[in-house]
Design an enzyme around this catalytic site. Sequence first.
Site, PDB file in Angstrom:
ATOM      1  N   SER A 256      34.962  47.381  47.248  1.00 61.39           N
ATOM      2  CA  SER A 256      34.615  47.992  45.974  1.00 61.39           C
ATOM      3  C   SER A 256      33.860  47.017  45.100  1.00 61.39           C
ATOM      4  O   SER A 256      33.717  45.838  45.416  1.00 61.39           O
ATOM      5  CB  SER A 256      35.877  48.430  45.246  1.00 61.39           C
ATOM      6  OG  SER A 256      36.606  47.276  44.854  1.00 61.39           O
ATOM      7  N   LYS A 257      33.405  47.525  43.984  1.00 60.61           N
ATOM      8  CA  LYS A 257      32.579  46.758  43.062  1.00 60.61           C
ATOM      9  C   LYS A 257      33.333  45.596  42.417  1.00 60.61           C
ATOM     10  O   LYS A 257      32.724  44.649  41.934  1.00 60.61           O
ATOM     11  CB  LYS A 257      32.092  47.703  41.958  1.00 60.61           C
ATOM     12  CG  LYS A 257      30.625  47.575  41.651  1.00 60.61           C
ATOM     13  CD  LYS A 257      30.202  48.709  40.741  1.00 60.61           C
ATOM     14  CE  LYS A 257      28.706  48.665  40.466  1.00 60.61           C
ATOM     15  NZ  LYS A 257      28.216  49.880  39.841  1.00 60.61           N
ATOM     16  N   ARG A 258      34.632  45.714  42.407  1.00 63.95           N
ATOM     17  CA  ARG A 258      35.444  44.720  41.694  1.00 63.95           C
ATOM     18  C   ARG A 258      35.192  43.282  42.113  1.00 63.95           C
ATOM     19  O   ARG A 258      35.242  42.382  41.308  1.00 63.95           O
ATOM     20  CB  ARG A 258      36.936  45.016  41.890  1.00 63.95           C
ATOM     21  CG  ARG A 258      37.421  46.267  41.247  1.00 63.95           C
ATOM     22  CD  ARG A 258      38.916  46.389  41.445  1.00 63.95           C
ATOM     23  NE  ARG A 258      39.635  45.444  40.619  1.00 63.95           N
ATOM     24  CZ  ARG A 258      40.225  45.775  39.482  1.00 63.95           C
ATOM     25  NH1 ARG A 258      40.148  47.003  39.042  1.00 63.95           N
ATOM     26  NH2 ARG A 258      40.875  44.870  38.786  1.00 63.95           N
TER      27      ARG A 258
END
Length: 496
Positions: A256-258
């Site tokens: 994910s973008k995290r």
Amino acid sequence: MSVRVRFAPSPTGYLHIGGLRTALYNFLFARHHGGTFVLRIEDTDKTRYVEGSVENIIEMLHWCRLDYDEGPGKGGPYGPYVQSERTEIYRQYARELLDKGAAYIAFDTPEELERMRQRQQQAGIVPKYDRTTMRNQFTLGEEETQRLLAEGVPYVIRLKVPLTGVIKFSDIVRGEISVPARDVDDQILLKSDGFPTYHLANVVDDHLMHITHVIRGEEWLPSMPKHVLLYEAFGWEKPQFAHLPLLLNPDRSKLSKRHGHVAVEDFKKEGYFPEALINFVALLGWNPTGEREIYSLQELIELFDLRKVNKAGAIFDIQKLRWINAHYLRHKDPKELARQLQQYVQERNLGDFSLEYLEKVVILLRERVDLLPEILTFGDYLFHPPTHFEQEYFARVWSEDIEALIPALLTLLRQIEPWEHTVIWEQLKGFAKQQGIKIGKVMNALRLMLTGKSVGAGMTETMEVLGKEETLRRIEQFVTQHLPALRQQMAENASE
RNA sequence: GGCCCCUUCGUCUAAUGGUUAGGACACCGCUCUUUCAAGGCGGCGAUACGGGUUCGAGUCCCGUAGGGGUCACCA
């Protein structure tokens, strides 16, 4: 029967790395078998549509050379390839399911469904649509159902999942899997806005488009039973399925973008080569030998084998991507790299430099960076005279002896002809010997004066690229301007 | 929590039931050397655990533990 596969993203944002890997495996499988690679846009949720995402997906696939044979903008015998343009088809098939008794109509509002879930949760049971108590065809009766329909009350169509039995299916990657039917929910197939959900649209389209192999992410594995039931209800032959292992963050959660960027476009902007990205992503979850790391797209096509795809998720390790990219950087044609570098130079307004010059710069520095644009920061002194000088380096390499030699050094450099690094090297070596000083001292002083930095490419090579004029100018400028300033700074630091 | 999937060095992975469990990234050392890299050489480092089957298990079976995915009128 020839192989037909599809990549079916939904246009809810930019193409991300996970999507790219799925697209790649579909592409490799299709090309390996001389089959067809279809792009289908799954935009049945109009609330999640993001402007420009279809264009982004197509552009990024093209950048990676994963060109599709049928799809938006390209056409094909089974179009349209955008699901929002096929809604009438799904309604028709939903009705067929209704007629066959494999699906039913339900009138529950979102609020009613929410209350049902709450009740179930409080009772400690797993939330699942209860068709014996909710407002649907079965509880309301045929007459009431027809009346509500005639009144125009919003409704959905749900899959009638058997209450008992076991649903079995086979997966190329994972083998035989079975799930108790009682654990499968009565999935909504047609929403009250008349659009299908993923499950219906996906199954209908895969059938209509003659897809032979469904290759998708593992996150779809839990909905397989619903899809199996749909194929059986329609009486259609199922394609073969291959659920790919997930791409993971360093903490092993779904990528994910995290933890940094995941959009393919971001990697492009940062200066990664598509070949490197493809090479790297291909080896996440699959490996032909385990002994080799670098493969061209053509080689990947030749070697690809779905049966060798791994089951476990793979962490996306940016370090290895950088290494692979660095490998391509060192092996690509310098002329091509110079052209690309020129783009970056222009984007950053660093001035006008000829391709000939940039090619020399590339050859000089490409072994010292991982990404092409990093040359611009690592070798900034090749684009403008140094304005900043590492103080610590200055303190370490500058001395009275060296300073005293500068006039003689300038005289020496002025007469060097031709201005080639081997000649410069010989002359400097002779100079150092004659002056009774270590060559390293001379080189370090030159490095400081010419680049301001303690690290960089070979000094004489750098001097050759800079040119004689520029080299002399920088030395003079250093002595007259930068040296006094550096001295002053040192003094200030010392007094603090 | 229910269901499903998964488990070899820190990471990506290789290994027809028989290998000193191999390679790569990262890390460390040596080498090369005018700095830093690149290259070359070397080092560190793994079969989650417990049972079973077998002459022999990373590989087959069972259990345990851990991790993940998924449970929407989202895909």
